[in-house]
Design an enzyme around this catalytic site. Structure first.
Site, PDB file in Angstrom:
ATOM      1  N   HIS A  64     -10.522   1.034  -2.484  1.00 39.66           N
ATOM      2  CA  HIS A  64     -11.454   0.777  -2.211  1.00 39.66           C
ATOM      3  C   HIS A  64     -12.875   1.015  -2.970  1.00 39.66           C
ATOM      4  O   HIS A  64     -12.714   2.470  -3.529  1.00 39.66           O
ATOM      5  CB  HIS A  64     -11.691   1.096  -1.065  1.00 39.66           C
ATOM      6  CG  HIS A  64     -10.949   0.975   0.253  1.00 39.66           C
ATOM      7  ND1 HIS A  64     -11.062  -0.645   0.660  1.00 39.66           N
ATOM      8  CD2 HIS A  64     -10.375   1.114   1.190  1.00 39.66           C
ATOM      9  CE1 HIS A  64     -10.200  -0.800   1.436  1.00 39.66           C
ATOM     10  NE2 HIS A  64      -9.758   0.432   1.742  1.00 39.66           N
ATOM     11  N   CYS A 117      -1.347  -2.599   7.379  1.00 40.67           N
ATOM     12  CA  CYS A 117      -1.504  -3.820   7.051  1.00 40.67           C
ATOM     13  C   CYS A 117      -0.173  -4.422   6.544  1.00 40.67           C
ATOM     14  O   CYS A 117      -0.290  -5.070   5.988  1.00 40.67           O
ATOM     15  CB  CYS A 117      -2.067  -3.102   5.226  1.00 40.67           C
ATOM     16  SG  CYS A 117      -3.660  -2.423   5.106  1.00 40.67           S
ATOM     17  N   LYS A 133      -7.020  -5.400  -3.098  1.00 40.76           N
ATOM     18  CA  LYS A 133      -7.257  -5.702  -1.932  1.00 40.76           C
ATOM     19  C   LYS A 133      -8.487  -4.456  -1.487  1.00 40.76           C
ATOM     20  O   LYS A 133      -8.557  -3.330  -1.795  1.00 40.76           O
ATOM     21  CB  LYS A 133      -7.253  -6.276  -0.819  1.00 40.76           C
ATOM     22  CG  LYS A 133      -5.850  -4.671  -0.146  1.00 40.76           C
ATOM     23  CD  LYS A 133      -4.678  -5.262   0.802  1.00 40.76           C
ATOM     24  CE  LYS A 133      -4.079  -4.033   1.094  1.00 40.76           C
ATOM     25  NZ  LYS A 133      -4.639  -2.829   2.178  1.00 40.76           N
ATOM     26  N   ASP A 193      -4.430  -0.960  -1.481  1.00 45.06           N
ATOM     27  CA  ASP A 193      -6.080  -0.622  -1.270  1.00 45.06           C
ATOM     28  C   ASP A 193      -6.527  -0.440  -1.735  1.00 45.06           C
ATOM     29  O   ASP A 193      -6.325   1.089  -2.959  1.00 45.06           O
ATOM     30  CB  ASP A 193      -5.657   0.164   0.183  1.00 45.06           C
ATOM     31  CG  ASP A 193      -6.642  -0.051   1.261  1.00 45.06           C
ATOM     32  OD1 ASP A 193      -7.201  -1.054   1.585  1.00 45.06           O
ATOM     33  OD2 ASP A 193      -6.783   0.545   2.265  1.00 45.06           O
ATOM     34  N   ASP A 236       1.186  -1.182  -0.571  1.00 45.49           N
ATOM     35  CA  ASP A 236       0.274   0.279  -0.015  1.00 45.49           C
ATOM     36  C   ASP A 236       0.838   1.519  -0.279  1.00 45.49           C
ATOM     37  O   ASP A 236       0.501   2.200   0.933  1.00 45.49           O
ATOM     38  CB  ASP A 236      -0.715   0.327   1.524  1.00 45.49           C
ATOM     39  CG  ASP A 236      -1.748  -1.069   0.724  1.00 45.49           C
ATOM     40  OD1 ASP A 236      -1.865  -2.129   0.086  1.00 45.49           O
ATOM     41  OD2 ASP A 236      -2.786  -1.571   1.578  1.00 45.49           O
ATOM     42  N   HIS A 254     -10.233   6.965   1.620  1.00 47.74           N
ATOM     43  CA  HIS A 254      -9.242   6.933   1.411  1.00 47.74           C
ATOM     44  C   HIS A 254      -9.437   5.406   0.816  1.00 47.74           C
ATOM     45  O   HIS A 254      -9.585   4.619   0.141  1.00 47.74           O
ATOM     46  CB  HIS A 254      -8.303   6.228   2.559  1.00 47.74           C
ATOM     47  CG  HIS A 254      -8.250   5.268   2.822  1.00 47.74           C
ATOM     48  ND1 HIS A 254     -10.015   5.328   4.224  1.00 47.74           N
ATOM     49  CD2 HIS A 254      -7.963   4.530   2.460  1.00 47.74           C
ATOM     50  CE1 HIS A 254      -9.500   3.542   4.396  1.00 47.74           C
ATOM     51  NE2 HIS A 254      -8.395   2.678   4.053  1.00 47.74           N
TER      52      HIS A 254
HETATM   53  C1  VGL Z   1      -4.457   0.542   6.412  1.00 42.42           C
HETATM   54  C2  VGL Z   1      -6.193   1.404   7.484  1.00 42.42           C
HETATM   55  C3  VGL Z   1      -7.067   1.448   5.797  1.00 42.42           C
HETATM   56  C4  VGL Z   1      -3.007   0.357   5.473  1.00 42.42           C
HETATM   57  C5  VGL Z   1      -5.609   0.357   4.970  1.00 42.42           C
HETATM   58  O1  VGL Z   1      -2.250   0.155   4.306  1.00 42.42           O
HETATM   59  O2  VGL Z   1      -2.589   0.548   6.896  1.00 42.42           O
HETATM   60  N1  VGL Z   1      -5.047   1.346   7.324  1.00 42.42           N
HETATM   61  N2  VGL Z   1      -6.991   0.976   5.194  1.00 42.42           N
HETATM   62 ZN    ZN Z   2      -8.015   0.522   3.649  1.00 44.07          ZN
END
Ligand code: VGL
Ligand code: ZN
Length: 203
Positions: free
Chosen positions: A48, A151, A106, A46, A8, A81
């Site tokens: 979404h 993550c 993901k 990440d 990420d 995010h």
């Molecule tokens: C993450 C919170 C929500 C991360 C991703 O990449 O650590 N943290 N989504």
């Molecule tokens: Zn996230």
């Protein structure tokens, strides 16, 4: 040589992003240097939908940081995010992304969060990362990226559970640190549960 997993390393987790991690940009040069010493390089994103249920904006009267229960799982609410196809979801500009062999997304299912690069938080669906690593004959992993206490941690624990030897590269990661000490506690937790931690200079 090990395979490098970049977790990420996306604009929304860098300073100025929607879920900014302090000093998040510091992981980029470390990741770039480690790429030169890895057999394969994979990255997680990440990724979404705009209505993801981990977003506080989807729950009336709730704010980022509030705990809720989401389909039977404990969930912390986050600011919006890494929405698919937005600039915030793009890889960090300084990252040598041409060196990445495969991307694994993901967090697409709006009903469940997905911290690990292997499984969603409910362990319902895999991303394909494990099968890909096994198909390449990978045994050893280096993991860096964002964020250490979410993550990166979840990805490292799933890696060990799947039988890979796994080292989290400390200078290549930073913590969200919702509470003081979360980063240090995460490192202790990882070590206790079979994940190695090291500085890149000592690898
Ligand atoms: C993450 C919170 C929500 C991360 C991703 O990449 O650590 N943290 N989504
Ligand atoms: Zn996230």
């Amino acid at each position: 040589m090990p395979t490098l997993i970049l977790v990420d390393i996306q604009n929304d987790f860098l300073p100025g992003g929607r879920l900014a991690v302090a000093e998040g940009e510091a992981v980029v040069p470390v990741a770039n240097a480690l790429m030169q010493r890895a057999d394969h390089v994979v990255a997680t994103l990440d990724w979404h939908p705009a209505d993801h249920q981990s977003f506080a904006s989807q729950h009336k009267g709730k704010s980022p940081g509030d705990p809720i229960e989401l389909n039977g799982l404990a969930q912390i609410l986050w600011p919006d995010h890494c929405v698919q196809w937005t600039g915030g979801a793009a890889l960090a500009p300084g990252l040598h992304s041409a060196r990445i062999d495969r991307l694994f997304t993901k967090g697409e299912d709006p009903t469940v969060d997905s911290y690990s690069g292997f499984w969603d938080n409910g362990r319902r669906r895999q991303t394909g990362l494990q099968a890909w690593l096994l198909a390449q004959g990978v045994q050893q992993l280096w993991i860096c990226g964002l964020a250490l206490d979410y993550c990166v941690k979840a990805t490292a624990l799933d890696a060990v559970a799947a039988g890979f030897a796994c080292t989290v590269v400390l200078d290549g990661t930073r913590a969200v640190g919702r509470s003081p000490g979360d980063g240090a506690r995460t490192v202790e937790d990882l070590q206790r549960r079979g994940v190695r931690v090291a500085h890149s200079a000592d690898l």
